[in-house]
Design an enzyme around this catalytic site. Sequence first.
Site, PDB file in Angstrom:
ATOM      1  N   ASN A 136       0.817  -1.206   0.000  1.00 34.90           N
ATOM      2  CA  ASN A 136       0.000   0.000   0.000  1.00 34.90           C
ATOM      3  C   ASN A 136       0.855   1.262   0.000  1.00 34.90           C
ATOM      4  OD1 ASN A 136      -2.491   1.371   0.042  1.00 34.90           O
ATOM      5  ND2 ASN A 136      -2.378   1.624   2.248  1.00 34.90           N
ATOM      6  N   SER A 191      -3.866  -0.366  -5.483  1.00 33.35           N
ATOM      7  CA  SER A 191      -3.459   0.511  -6.566  1.00 33.35           C
ATOM      8  C   SER A 191      -4.291   1.785  -6.482  1.00 33.35           C
ATOM      9  CB  SER A 191      -3.621  -0.195  -7.915  1.00 33.35           C
ATOM     10  OG  SER A 191      -3.028   0.561  -8.928  1.00 33.35           O
ATOM     11  N   TYR A 206       1.817   9.739 -11.986  1.00 32.27           N
ATOM     12  CA  TYR A 206       1.167   8.866 -11.008  1.00 32.27           C
ATOM     13  C   TYR A 206       0.353   7.791 -11.723  1.00 32.27           C
ATOM     14  CZ  TYR A 206      -1.971   7.428  -7.254  1.00 32.27           C
ATOM     15  OH  TYR A 206      -2.684   6.688  -6.336  1.00 32.27           O
ATOM     16  N   LYS A 211       0.811   3.651 -11.705  1.00 33.56           N
ATOM     17  CA  LYS A 211      -0.266   2.768 -11.253  1.00 33.56           C
ATOM     18  C   LYS A 211      -0.719   1.827 -12.365  1.00 33.56           C
ATOM     19  CE  LYS A 211      -0.382   3.912  -6.993  1.00 33.56           C
ATOM     20  NZ  LYS A 211      -0.136   2.912  -5.940  1.00 33.56           N
TER      21      LYS A 211
END
Length: 114
Positions: A33, A84, A98, A102
Site C-alpha cells: 500500500n 493501486s 502517477y 499505477k
Amino acid sequence: MALTLNIISREQARSAVTEAVQHFGQIDVLVNNAGYGQLGWFQDAAEEEIRRQFEVNLFGTMNVTREVLPVMRKQKSGHIFTVSSTAEFNGVEGSSLYAASKFAVEGWMQGAEP
C-alpha cells in the site's frame, strides 16, 4: 512489532522480511500500500521526479513482494494484496506520472503468477 522500511531499498526489504519471520515465525499477509502521487504536468517534471515515482510505486512494491514470495512459497500459504488506484483505469489531467506508475503496477499484478 513495527519496522521502518524504505521500500526502494532491496536490502531494507530483505531485512524487514527476515525480522518479521524471526519474530512471528511466518508471514501470512503482505499488503502493498506504499506509494505517493507526483502531480503536475509531465513537461515540467524533472527526470529525477519521474524515476522516483516509478521507484516507489512500482519497483519498491516489487522489492517487498520479491522478498516475501519465497517465504510464502516455503510455507505453502499466504496472501498478497496490492492496493493501486482508480488512476490505473482513468488518468486525469496533471497526474500522468502517477497514473503511469499505477498502470504499471496493475499490469504487473495482472500478469503475476499464482
